[in-house]
Design a protein around this motif. Sequence first.
Motif, PDB file in Angstrom:
ATOM      1  N   THR A 210      -2.472   1.510  -5.954  1.00  0.00           N
ATOM      2  CA  THR A 210      -3.556   0.719  -5.413  1.00  0.00           C
ATOM      3  C   THR A 210      -3.093   0.049  -4.361  1.00  0.00           C
ATOM      4  O   THR A 210      -2.142  -0.419  -3.984  1.00  0.00           O
ATOM      5  N   ALA A 211      -4.265  -0.671  -3.757  1.00  0.00           N
ATOM      6  CA  ALA A 211      -4.209  -1.558  -2.654  1.00  0.00           C
ATOM      7  C   ALA A 211      -3.473  -3.084  -3.050  1.00  0.00           C
ATOM      8  O   ALA A 211      -2.878  -4.059  -2.191  1.00  0.00           O
ATOM      9  N   GLU A 212      -3.608  -2.945  -4.458  1.00  0.00           N
ATOM     10  CA  GLU A 212      -2.690  -4.653  -4.517  1.00  0.00           C
ATOM     11  C   GLU A 212      -1.118  -4.015  -4.735  1.00  0.00           C
ATOM     12  O   GLU A 212      -1.060  -5.172  -4.688  1.00  0.00           O
ATOM     13  N   LEU A 213      -0.760  -3.223  -5.372  1.00  0.00           N
ATOM     14  CA  LEU A 213       0.977  -2.542  -5.799  1.00  0.00           C
ATOM     15  C   LEU A 213       0.943  -2.913  -3.559  1.00  0.00           C
ATOM     16  O   LEU A 213       2.699  -3.221  -3.178  1.00  0.00           O
TER      17      LEU A 213
ATOM     18  N   VAL B   1       1.580  -6.534  -2.424  1.00  0.00           N
ATOM     19  CA  VAL B   1       3.018  -6.767  -3.093  1.00  0.00           C
ATOM     20  C   VAL B   1       3.959  -6.560  -1.903  1.00  0.00           C
ATOM     21  O   VAL B   1       5.154  -7.263  -2.377  1.00  0.00           O
ATOM     22  N   GLN B   2       4.018  -5.554  -1.971  1.00  0.00           N
ATOM     23  CA  GLN B   2       5.360  -5.262  -1.074  1.00  0.00           C
ATOM     24  C   GLN B   2       5.525  -5.620   0.144  1.00  0.00           C
ATOM     25  O   GLN B   2       7.064  -5.691   0.960  1.00  0.00           O
ATOM     26  N   LEU B   3       4.066  -5.722   0.898  1.00  0.00           N
ATOM     27  CA  LEU B   3       4.427  -6.517   2.024  1.00  0.00           C
ATOM     28  C   LEU B   3       5.241  -7.530   2.488  1.00  0.00           C
ATOM     29  O   LEU B   3       5.532  -7.762   3.470  1.00  0.00           O
TER      30      LEU B   3
ATOM     31  N   VAL C 147      -1.480   4.490   0.593  1.00  0.00           N
ATOM     32  CA  VAL C 147      -1.882   3.610  -0.623  1.00  0.00           C
ATOM     33  C   VAL C 147      -3.525   4.915  -0.951  1.00  0.00           C
ATOM     34  O   VAL C 147      -4.349   5.170  -0.206  1.00  0.00           O
ATOM     35  N   GLU C 148      -2.808   6.305  -2.205  1.00  0.00           N
ATOM     36  CA  GLU C 148      -4.537   7.137  -2.514  1.00  0.00           C
ATOM     37  C   GLU C 148      -4.324   6.967  -4.170  1.00  0.00           C
ATOM     38  O   GLU C 148      -3.031   7.136  -4.469  1.00  0.00           O
ATOM     39  N   ASP C 149      -5.258   7.109  -5.387  1.00  0.00           N
ATOM     40  CA  ASP C 149      -5.155   6.772  -6.230  1.00  0.00           C
ATOM     41  C   ASP C 149      -5.162   8.587  -6.916  1.00  0.00           C
ATOM     42  O   ASP C 149      -4.769   8.839  -7.690  1.00  0.00           O
ATOM     43  N   ASP C 150      -5.166   9.925  -5.639  1.00  0.00           N
ATOM     44  CA  ASP C 150      -5.445  10.806  -6.137  1.00  0.00           C
ATOM     45  C   ASP C 150      -3.602  10.862  -6.265  1.00  0.00           C
ATOM     46  O   ASP C 150      -3.011  11.611  -5.324  1.00  0.00           O
ATOM     47  N   PRO C 151      -3.327  11.560  -7.201  1.00  0.00           N
ATOM     48  CA  PRO C 151      -1.328  12.192  -7.577  1.00  0.00           C
ATOM     49  C   PRO C 151      -1.011  13.497  -6.548  1.00  0.00           C
ATOM     50  O   PRO C 151      -0.448  13.221  -5.781  1.00  0.00           O
ATOM     51  N   GLY C 152      -1.884  13.921  -6.421  1.00  0.00           N
ATOM     52  CA  GLY C 152      -1.827  15.523  -5.497  1.00  0.00           C
ATOM     53  C   GLY C 152      -2.373  14.970  -3.830  1.00  0.00           C
ATOM     54  O   GLY C 152      -0.837  15.934  -3.741  1.00  0.00           O
ATOM     55  N   LEU C 153      -3.052  14.203  -3.392  1.00  0.00           N
ATOM     56  CA  LEU C 153      -3.089  14.295  -2.572  1.00  0.00           C
ATOM     57  C   LEU C 153      -1.907  13.295  -2.269  1.00  0.00           C
ATOM     58  O   LEU C 153      -1.937  13.706  -0.686  1.00  0.00           O
TER      59      LEU C 153
ATOM     60  N   THR D 124       7.446   4.824  -4.412  1.00  0.00           N
ATOM     61  CA  THR D 124       8.891   6.094  -4.255  1.00  0.00           C
ATOM     62  C   THR D 124       9.180   6.214  -2.411  1.00  0.00           C
ATOM     63  O   THR D 124       8.159   6.036  -2.383  1.00  0.00           O
ATOM     64  N   VAL D 125       9.903   6.283  -2.443  1.00  0.00           N
ATOM     65  CA  VAL D 125      10.374   5.958  -0.465  1.00  0.00           C
ATOM     66  C   VAL D 125      11.033   6.709  -0.364  1.00  0.00           C
ATOM     67  O   VAL D 125      12.485   7.090  -1.463  1.00  0.00           O
ATOM     68  N   SER D 126      11.205   7.030   0.454  1.00  0.00           N
ATOM     69  CA  SER D 126      11.742   8.877   0.870  1.00  0.00           C
ATOM     70  C   SER D 126      12.538   8.249   2.925  1.00  0.00           C
ATOM     71  O   SER D 126      12.404   7.169   3.656  1.00  0.00           O
ATOM     72  N   ARG D 127      13.683   8.626   2.833  1.00  0.00           N
ATOM     73  CA  ARG D 127      14.740   7.912   3.562  1.00  0.00           C
ATOM     74  C   ARG D 127      15.144   9.358   4.007  1.00  0.00           C
ATOM     75  O   ARG D 127      16.702   9.406   4.541  1.00  0.00           O
ATOM     76  N   THR D 128      14.475  10.490   4.589  1.00  0.00           N
ATOM     77  CA  THR D 128      14.594  11.688   4.904  1.00  0.00           C
ATOM     78  C   THR D 128      15.178  11.133   7.035  1.00  0.00           C
ATOM     79  O   THR D 128      16.017  11.727   6.812  1.00  0.00           O
TER      80      THR D 128
END
Length: 458
Positions: free
Chosen positions: A41-44, A47-49, A15-21, A2-6
């Motif tokens: 994940t770092a892999e995702l 790909v985006q880079l 990059v964080e696997d814990d949804p809450g954090l 998800t990307v915020s454009r505020t």
Amino acid sequence: MTVSRTKQAHLIAVVEDDPGLRELLQEELESGGYRVAVFETAELLLVQLETQFPALIISDIRLPGMSGLELLAQLQQREKQPPLILVTAFGTVDQAVDALRQGADDFLTKPLDLEHLLVSVERVLDYHQLRDEVEAYRRSVNAELRGPGGIIGASRVMRQLYAEIEQIASADGSVLILGESGTGKELVAQALHQQSQRSDGPFLAVNCAGIPSELLESEFFGHAAGAFTGARNARAGLLKEADGGTLLLDEIAEMPLALQAKLLRVLQEGRMRPVGSDQEVKVDVRILAATHQDLEQRVDAGEFRADLFYRLETFSLAVPPLRQRGDDIELLAEYFIDQLQQQQPKPVQGLSAAARDLLYAYRFPGNVRELQNAIERAYTFCDGELIEPEHLPARLRQNQSAAVAAPVSAPAHWPTIQELQADYVRKVLVYTEGNKQQAARILGVTRRTLYRWLTNDD
């Protein structure tokens, strides 16, 4: 993802696997005015880079699949590397030091101090922005100090040379490049070629003094098969190999008279005949000739053809010796140190004031080539941050000692400014062996002014 454009500010990838954090980091960064893209994940992220480049990456160290440290190693292999802040719940001092040593920009431990996080983000972004600005400024300064073809120099005489190169390059006539050994005549020739309409064609350089006289004609004009003993196959020759481009004839003064006549025909008619062939061949090549000798004097001595000299002299360039280039001496020295740093990294940062004074006091008869060799020697022997006088060749130190030891006494007659000028002009003419065009260039005046001075002196 998800990307915020505020806010159209810096884009930060988390990059964080814990949804809450992950959600907490996104909210905190967005509240600080940043745009945020989050990844599990770092892999995702990698790909985006390929299509989106963040200003900063914040990554946990322990991730499913590729770890944060492995991500750091992957980023360092890229030509353009975004800054990286690593986060972990298992932080130790040793781990933090290891991550920073490997190239991370900062290291934070869980539970995160969110205020500290925003301070770290701002500090890292400011640092990289400043670094990019400094690098851009450095590139712009280096561009200003470079002439056509990458020639290094910003002195008045070099800027004048650059202007002449730019004017002459667009023409297609032959060019005579004059200058002492080691001044960079071949670099000037390359600059002429690169700025000409022939820049897409070949550029060849040959030293006329480096080829045995009995092979010169074959080297230049080529030969037919069986033209002489050992000529099993036909050869095109340098003139034909440079067809559509530029051929530099270095040390043109060493070319035998018989070969000069054949070269003149090529310049006049654009045709040549290979050795042992009865067929003429068309050639389209621009001839650049270079020499450290006085060709006018060689013409007077019958050692160089006058018609070839006048043909070559249609356009002429005089490359100034290093002793006339002022601050270019230090500029070139620093450039050579930077080049050596890239080849053999050492703590050497530059020249001490005393070493710099030695360079300026020396006349450099070998010009830029001699300076380059002196800096290479000094760099090799220097173990500190600054090159000192003892690291430079002995002849430079001896030159200063001789200058200091020379006694200064009052003359019996103090000369006037006019007398000093006349004496200096005579010395320059002696140095140029009577070549008034070269003398006028050294003196920084027009030939008409020089003639007026000489007339008044008489």
